[in-house]
Every structure is written in C-alpha cells, then in structure tokens.
Design a protein around this motif. Sequence first.
Motif: not given
Length: 114
Positions: A42-49
Amino acid sequence: MVKWSADLRAGGRWAVTVREADGRELPANGEFLDIEVPRRIVQTRLYAWDHPTLGRRQTTVAWLLEPTAAGTRLTICHGGFAGLAEAAAEHAEGWGRVLGWLQAYLGAGSRVAA
C-alpha cells in the motif's frame, strides 16, 4: 518511465518520472504505508505537477497479490478520488493500459482484467 527509485519498506519513499512523447517529464512520488510480503503493498501517490483532473491531491494505491492455480492474481485498488469522477475514470483507463502492457510483457498466456 525515465527514473524510478524506491525504499521498499513501510515508511520508505518512492519516486518516478515519466517522459511523455512530447518530452515533457511528469514526476510523482509517495510513501509506502504497508508492505505485507508477499501479499500486499500500500502506497501513497502524489503528482509533483498540476494534473488536469486531479491537481496535486494525494491518492492511495494498494497492490494485492493472491496465489492461484495458474499463477498470481494481481488486484490494484486506487482510491482517493471522492468528488472527482473524471479523475477516477481517467486513472482507471490508465491502469487498464498499464495492465495491458504487463500482459504483453508476460506473454499471451496471461490474463488481465481491468
């Protein structure tokens, strides 16, 4: 994908950079929340744009692996799209594309349902 790094442990960070056909690079990153070898990540995901339908909202991806008689069933649950139906649909389509690439890589004998 032109860059990928991961500290594959709970609390570890990961980062990826994807290069589009026009040369634009799209980085994303996150943290591994839970790793239960060999069944679950299980992981978080965040776009840097600024993603056009998601912006910079953090989402969560769970990779579930289940042994079967023919091999392993992979289920991907990607959440965090409350109130963002267009973003959810777009990401579901993207996962379908990625799973298709995985199926092609593994060979015609594998089955993928998106």
